[in-house]
Design a protein around this motif. Sequence first.
Motif, PDB file in Angstrom:
ATOM      1  N   ASP A 221       0.835  -1.217   0.000  1.00 32.35           N
ATOM      2  CA  ASP A 221       0.000   0.000   0.000  1.00 32.35           C
ATOM      3  C   ASP A 221       0.858   1.251   0.000  1.00 32.35           C
ATOM      4  O   ASP A 221       0.537   2.247  -0.667  1.00 32.35           O
ATOM      5  CB  ASP A 221      -0.910   0.020   1.231  1.00 32.35           C
ATOM      6  CG  ASP A 221      -2.046  -0.988   1.155  1.00 32.35           C
ATOM      7  OD1 ASP A 221      -2.309  -1.506   0.060  1.00 32.35           O
ATOM      8  OD2 ASP A 221      -2.662  -1.248   2.202  1.00 32.35           O
ATOM      9  N   ILE A 222       1.942   1.209   0.770  1.00 30.85           N
ATOM     10  CA  ILE A 222       2.821   2.379   0.874  1.00 30.85           C
ATOM     11  C   ILE A 222       3.632   2.553  -0.408  1.00 30.85           C
ATOM     12  O   ILE A 222       3.859   3.675  -0.872  1.00 30.85           O
ATOM     13  CB  ILE A 222       3.757   2.251   2.096  1.00 30.85           C
ATOM     14  CG1 ILE A 222       3.012   1.686   3.305  1.00 30.85           C
ATOM     15  CG2 ILE A 222       4.394   3.589   2.432  1.00 30.85           C
ATOM     16  CD1 ILE A 222       1.853   2.503   3.772  1.00 30.85           C
ATOM     17  N   GLN A 231       6.727  12.987  -6.570  1.00 36.14           N
ATOM     18  CA  GLN A 231       8.086  12.890  -6.020  1.00 36.14           C
ATOM     19  C   GLN A 231       8.039  11.996  -4.779  1.00 36.14           C
ATOM     20  O   GLN A 231       8.051  12.495  -3.665  1.00 36.14           O
ATOM     21  CB  GLN A 231       8.619  14.255  -5.615  1.00 36.14           C
ATOM     22  CG  GLN A 231       8.726  15.278  -6.720  1.00 36.14           C
ATOM     23  CD  GLN A 231       9.364  16.553  -6.209  1.00 36.14           C
ATOM     24  OE1 GLN A 231      10.555  16.600  -5.876  1.00 36.14           O
ATOM     25  NE2 GLN A 231       8.577  17.609  -6.128  1.00 36.14           N
ATOM     26  N   GLY A 232       7.973  10.687  -4.978  1.00 32.02           N
ATOM     27  CA  GLY A 232       7.821   9.787  -3.848  1.00 32.02           C
ATOM     28  C   GLY A 232       8.946   8.786  -3.708  1.00 32.02           C
ATOM     29  O   GLY A 232       9.566   8.377  -4.697  1.00 32.02           O
ATOM     30  N   ARG A 233       9.205   8.412  -2.478  1.00 39.39           N
ATOM     31  CA  ARG A 233      10.126   7.313  -2.198  1.00 39.39           C
ATOM     32  C   ARG A 233       9.553   6.485  -1.056  1.00 39.39           C
ATOM     33  O   ARG A 233       8.835   7.004  -0.202  1.00 39.39           O
ATOM     34  CB  ARG A 233      11.527   7.828  -1.842  1.00 39.39           C
ATOM     35  CG  ARG A 233      11.614   8.542  -0.511  1.00 39.39           C
ATOM     36  CD  ARG A 233      13.028   8.984  -0.168  1.00 39.39           C
ATOM     37  NE  ARG A 233      13.388  10.211  -0.834  1.00 39.39           N
ATOM     38  CZ  ARG A 233      14.436  10.961  -0.481  1.00 39.39           C
ATOM     39  NH1 ARG A 233      15.231  10.563   0.491  1.00 39.39           N
ATOM     40  NH2 ARG A 233      14.697  12.089  -1.108  1.00 39.39           N
ATOM     41  N   HIS A 234       9.880   5.193  -1.056  1.00 40.27           N
ATOM     42  CA  HIS A 234       9.345   4.270  -0.057  1.00 40.27           C
ATOM     43  C   HIS A 234      10.468   3.721   0.805  1.00 40.27           C
ATOM     44  O   HIS A 234      11.564   3.448   0.331  1.00 40.27           O
ATOM     45  CB  HIS A 234       8.615   3.110  -0.739  1.00 40.27           C
ATOM     46  CG  HIS A 234       8.242   2.006   0.187  1.00 40.27           C
ATOM     47  ND1 HIS A 234       8.763   0.733   0.087  1.00 40.27           N
ATOM     48  CD2 HIS A 234       7.406   1.981   1.263  1.00 40.27           C
ATOM     49  CE1 HIS A 234       8.257  -0.035   1.045  1.00 40.27           C
ATOM     50  NE2 HIS A 234       7.446   0.693   1.772  1.00 40.27           N
ATOM     51  N   LEU A 235      10.157   3.577   2.092  1.00 38.25           N
ATOM     52  CA  LEU A 235      11.086   2.982   3.048  1.00 38.25           C
ATOM     53  C   LEU A 235      10.304   2.044   3.947  1.00 38.25           C
ATOM     54  O   LEU A 235       9.254   2.418   4.480  1.00 38.25           O
ATOM     55  CB  LEU A 235      11.755   4.074   3.898  1.00 38.25           C
ATOM     56  CG  LEU A 235      12.617   3.600   5.073  1.00 38.25           C
ATOM     57  CD1 LEU A 235      13.859   2.870   4.560  1.00 38.25           C
ATOM     58  CD2 LEU A 235      13.020   4.784   5.959  1.00 38.25           C
ATOM     59  N   SER A 236      10.800   0.824   4.127  1.00 42.88           N
ATOM     60  CA  SER A 236      10.168  -0.129   5.033  1.00 42.88           C
ATOM     61  C   SER A 236      11.051  -0.325   6.256  1.00 42.88           C
ATOM     62  O   SER A 236      12.269  -0.500   6.131  1.00 42.88           O
ATOM     63  CB  SER A 236       9.946  -1.472   4.323  1.00 42.88           C
ATOM     64  OG  SER A 236       9.151  -2.329   5.113  1.00 42.88           O
ATOM     65  N   LEU A 237      10.427  -0.283   7.444  1.00 41.76           N
ATOM     66  CA  LEU A 237      11.133  -0.452   8.709  1.00 41.76           C
ATOM     67  C   LEU A 237      10.535  -1.633   9.472  1.00 41.76           C
ATOM     68  O   LEU A 237       9.378  -2.000   9.263  1.00 41.76           O
ATOM     69  CB  LEU A 237      11.011   0.819   9.557  1.00 41.76           C
ATOM     70  CG  LEU A 237      11.636   2.089   8.989  1.00 41.76           C
ATOM     71  CD1 LEU A 237      11.330   3.275   9.892  1.00 41.76           C
ATOM     72  CD2 LEU A 237      13.139   1.922   8.809  1.00 41.76           C
TER      73      LEU A 237
END
Length: 261
Positions: A221-222, A231-237
Amino acid sequence: MAYIDLPTHRMHYRIDGDRAGTAPWLLFCNSLGTDLSMWDAQAEELSRHFRVLRYDRRGHGLSSAPPPPYTLSDLGHDVIALLDALAIERAHFCGLSIGGLTVQWLGIHAGARLDKLVVCATAARIGTPESWATRIESVKADGLAVLRSATAERWFSATFTARNAGTVGKVLDGFAATSTDGYIGCCAALAGADLRDDIKRITNPVLAISGDEDPVCPPSDIEEIAARVQQGRHLSLPGRHIVNIESAPAFNAALLQFLHD
């Protein structure tokens, strides 16, 4: 304690950091069934660099609850009213879950009032109208306390809960104490919120953060948000839904890097 009086309710807010200084403003928006204390770890760290503004959404924490239902537009205009009341022209904005939806709505409709956006553990559409209608009927019948155990499982991993029982217990106590009207009103806002076709209009830089084991808003989803905005970037924690608490040091570091880039 600080409040602003709006036409339908009183909103509680808090400022950390040098309010009278020149540091940029950083605004936080909490998730459904929580209050502004969910951002304590972020306020402690990031108030060294920003003027941190937190608030309790209508019907949550120390803010009063107007009669439901609410819309996402209502929640977005509450933010604009807060910025206006405090004479804040622009701010970075970070929100989680329904807070992340509020960030997206403002990016679409009031992007000029915001700088960089951080959306966490959210989606352009969360759940379905049918699932939220079922939740509303359940809460009307039985209240929020009966949802405590299931909420704990969705929000935090078993490992984190075992090691941080006090922190998790405080969050869940706040959940159970949330105004029923406020919770139901926000469920109605979620039922009517579908921004999938509109987020492509967001021009602000966006950092989209997921919890890698989030069962509510999974990383896909993110990733979709990051791909659809301009202008998007994704980060998973590591973590489940309340990833800003479960992975607080890494979350804070990611925000600092993104906002200072």
